[in-house]
Write a protein that holds these residues in place. Structure first.
Motif, mmCIF file in Angstrom:
data_model
loop_
_atom_site.group_PDB
_atom_site.id
_atom_site.type_symbol
_atom_site.label_atom_id
_atom_site.label_comp_id
_atom_site.label_asym_id
_atom_site.label_seq_id
_atom_site.Cartn_x
_atom_site.Cartn_y
_atom_site.Cartn_z
ATOM 1 N N LYS A 1 0.849 -1.191 0.000
ATOM 2 C CA LYS A 1 0.000 0.000 0.000
ATOM 3 C C LYS A 1 0.888 1.246 0.000
ATOM 4 O O LYS A 1 1.942 1.273 0.642
ATOM 5 C CB LYS A 1 -0.913 0.007 1.215
ATOM 6 N N THR A 2 0.436 2.261 -0.718
ATOM 7 C CA THR A 2 1.205 3.502 -0.816
ATOM 8 C C THR A 2 0.365 4.687 -0.357
ATOM 9 O O THR A 2 -0.861 4.623 -0.332
ATOM 10 C CB THR A 2 1.675 3.749 -2.261
ATOM 11 N N ASP A 3 1.067 5.765 -0.024
ATOM 12 C CA ASP A 3 0.381 7.003 0.343
ATOM 13 C C ASP A 3 0.073 7.799 -0.932
ATOM 14 O O ASP A 3 0.322 7.329 -2.045
ATOM 15 C CB ASP A 3 1.212 7.809 1.344
ATOM 16 N N ALA A 4 -0.418 9.000 -0.762
ATOM 17 C CA ALA A 4 -0.804 9.833 -1.906
ATOM 18 C C ALA A 4 0.384 10.160 -2.807
ATOM 19 O O ALA A 4 0.219 10.363 -4.012
ATOM 20 C CB ALA A 4 -1.455 11.122 -1.416
ATOM 21 N N ALA A 5 1.602 10.172 -2.230
ATOM 22 C CA ALA A 5 2.805 10.482 -3.011
ATOM 23 C C ALA A 5 3.386 9.237 -3.686
ATOM 24 O O ALA A 5 4.409 9.321 -4.366
ATOM 25 C CB ALA A 5 3.851 11.123 -2.118
ATOM 26 N N GLY A 6 2.768 8.079 -3.466
ATOM 27 C CA GLY A 6 3.252 6.848 -4.084
ATOM 28 C C GLY A 6 4.331 6.137 -3.291
ATOM 29 O O GLY A 6 4.953 5.199 -3.772
ATOM 30 N N ARG A 7 4.549 6.547 -2.045
ATOM 31 C CA ARG A 7 5.556 5.909 -1.189
ATOM 32 C C ARG A 7 4.889 4.866 -0.295
ATOM 33 O O ARG A 7 3.738 5.039 0.110
ATOM 34 C CB ARG A 7 6.261 6.962 -0.340
ATOM 35 N N PRO A 8 5.598 3.791 0.036
ATOM 36 C CA PRO A 8 5.010 2.764 0.908
ATOM 37 C C PRO A 8 4.540 3.361 2.234
ATOM 38 O O PRO A 8 5.243 4.187 2.831
ATOM 39 C CB PRO A 8 6.161 1.784 1.138
ATOM 40 N N VAL A 9 3.370 2.943 2.698
ATOM 41 C CA VAL A 9 2.843 3.460 3.963
ATOM 42 C C VAL A 9 3.676 2.988 5.156
ATOM 43 O O VAL A 9 3.669 3.633 6.200
ATOM 44 C CB VAL A 9 1.348 3.106 4.164
ATOM 45 N N THR A 10 4.397 1.899 4.997
ATOM 46 C CA THR A 10 5.241 1.387 6.084
ATOM 47 C C THR A 10 6.554 2.158 6.210
ATOM 48 O O THR A 10 7.333 1.903 7.121
ATOM 49 C CB THR A 10 5.569 -0.098 5.856
ATOM 50 N N ARG A 11 6.775 3.086 5.330
ATOM 51 C CA ARG A 11 8.030 3.840 5.267
ATOM 52 C C ARG A 11 8.366 4.549 6.577
ATOM 53 O O ARG A 11 9.533 4.658 6.951
ATOM 54 C CB ARG A 11 7.911 4.845 4.128
ATOM 55 N N ALA A 12 7.364 5.045 7.277
ATOM 56 C CA ALA A 12 7.599 5.805 8.501
ATOM 57 C C ALA A 12 7.734 4.924 9.741
ATOM 58 O O ALA A 12 8.139 5.417 10.796
ATOM 59 C CB ALA A 12 6.474 6.810 8.701
ATOM 60 N N ARG A 13 7.423 3.653 9.630
ATOM 61 C CA ARG A 13 7.518 2.757 10.783
ATOM 62 C C ARG A 13 8.954 2.288 10.959
ATOM 63 O O ARG A 13 9.610 1.877 9.993
ATOM 64 C CB ARG A 13 6.602 1.552 10.603
ATOM 65 N N PRO A 14 9.478 2.294 12.176
ATOM 66 C CA PRO A 14 10.871 1.882 12.382
ATOM 67 C C PRO A 14 11.091 0.365 12.330
ATOM 68 O O PRO A 14 12.205 -0.079 12.054
ATOM 69 C CB PRO A 14 11.211 2.428 13.767
ATOM 70 N N ALA A 15 10.069 -0.426 12.570
ATOM 71 C CA ALA A 15 10.240 -1.883 12.678
ATOM 72 C C ALA A 15 10.901 -2.517 11.451
ATOM 73 O O ALA A 15 11.850 -3.294 11.608
ATOM 74 C CB ALA A 15 8.919 -2.560 12.995
ATOM 75 N N PRO A 16 10.468 -2.234 10.224
ATOM 76 C CA PRO A 16 11.125 -2.881 9.080
ATOM 77 C C PRO A 16 12.613 -2.528 8.967
ATOM 78 O O PRO A 16 13.421 -3.368 8.588
ATOM 79 C CB PRO A 16 10.350 -2.353 7.865
ATOM 80 N N TYR A 17 12.964 -1.306 9.322
ATOM 81 C CA TYR A 17 14.365 -0.882 9.251
ATOM 82 C C TYR A 17 15.197 -1.576 10.328
ATOM 83 O O TYR A 17 16.325 -2.001 10.075
ATOM 84 C CB TYR A 17 14.469 0.643 9.380
ATOM 85 N N LEU A 18 14.624 -1.698 11.521
ATOM 86 C CA LEU A 18 15.313 -2.376 12.616
ATOM 87 C C LEU A 18 15.508 -3.858 12.298
ATOM 88 O O LEU A 18 16.605 -4.398 12.457
ATOM 89 C CB LEU A 18 14.528 -2.207 13.920
ATOM 90 N N VAL A 19 14.461 -4.505 11.812
ATOM 91 C CA VAL A 19 14.555 -5.927 11.458
ATOM 92 C C VAL A 19 15.589 -6.134 10.357
ATOM 93 O O VAL A 19 16.400 -7.062 10.424
ATOM 94 C CB VAL A 19 13.179 -6.488 11.043
ATOM 95 N N SER A 20 15.590 -5.261 9.360
ATOM 96 C CA SER A 20 16.552 -5.431 8.260
ATOM 97 C C SER A 20 17.983 -5.221 8.745
ATOM 98 O O SER A 20 18.895 -5.925 8.306
ATOM 99 C CB SER A 20 16.217 -4.503 7.084
#
Length: 145
Positions: free
Chosen positions: A49-68
């Motif tokens: 899912k993306t926001d109005a600008a076409g960026r992933p909605v999960t972009r602002a959540r820290p969890a995916p970055y921490l897990v990666s």
């Protein structure tokens, strides 16, 4: 590296903590670059899912970055240990060995999982490509220390 191994596996890994963190960070940064380059293709293939600008909605959540990043730490620590056992000490051999790990170990698991999940081939190729490049970068950097 071999002299440090005599202190045991945990001592060996702790003595290489700087190398492990640096390699993990480099691999993580290569992912940022990879997915920046292939952002539109990945978003389209993943169906995220993306926001109005076409960026992933999960972009602002820290969890995916921490897990990666934690995943990159695990990969770097494993390569650090394995490369010492195999005598891989040059940047070139680290890069090609890391690339081989990404292509021959990580990519097939991604392909298998995505195949059974019914994910698009394009998504498997994009994510397997990062696994290969990220592993190559980690392999090269871990040999610098």
């Amino acid at each position: 590296m071999a002299d440090r191994l005599r202190n045991g596996r945990v001592g060996f890994l702790m003595s290489g903590l700087g190398a492990i963190v640096a390699a993990a960070f480099a691999g993580w940064l290569s992912g940022a670059l990879w997915y920046s380059i292939f952002a539109k293709a990945w978003i389209g293939a993943s169906g995220v899912k993306t926001d109005a600008a076409g960026r992933p909605v999960t972009r602002a959540r820290p969890a995916p970055y921490l897990v990666s990043f934690l995943s990159a730490i695990i990969v770097a620590a494993t390569m650090y240990y394995a490369f010492d056992m195999l005598g891989i000490v040059t940047v070139g051999k680290g890069f090609t060995s890391g690339l081989g790990i990404g292509v021959c170990f990580a990519a097939p698991w991604i392909a298998t999982s995505y195949g059974f999940a019914g994910q698009p081939v394009a998504l498997a190729l994009l994510d397997a490509g990062y696994a290969a490049i990220g592993s190559a970068v980690i392999g090269a950097v871990v040999t610098l220390f």
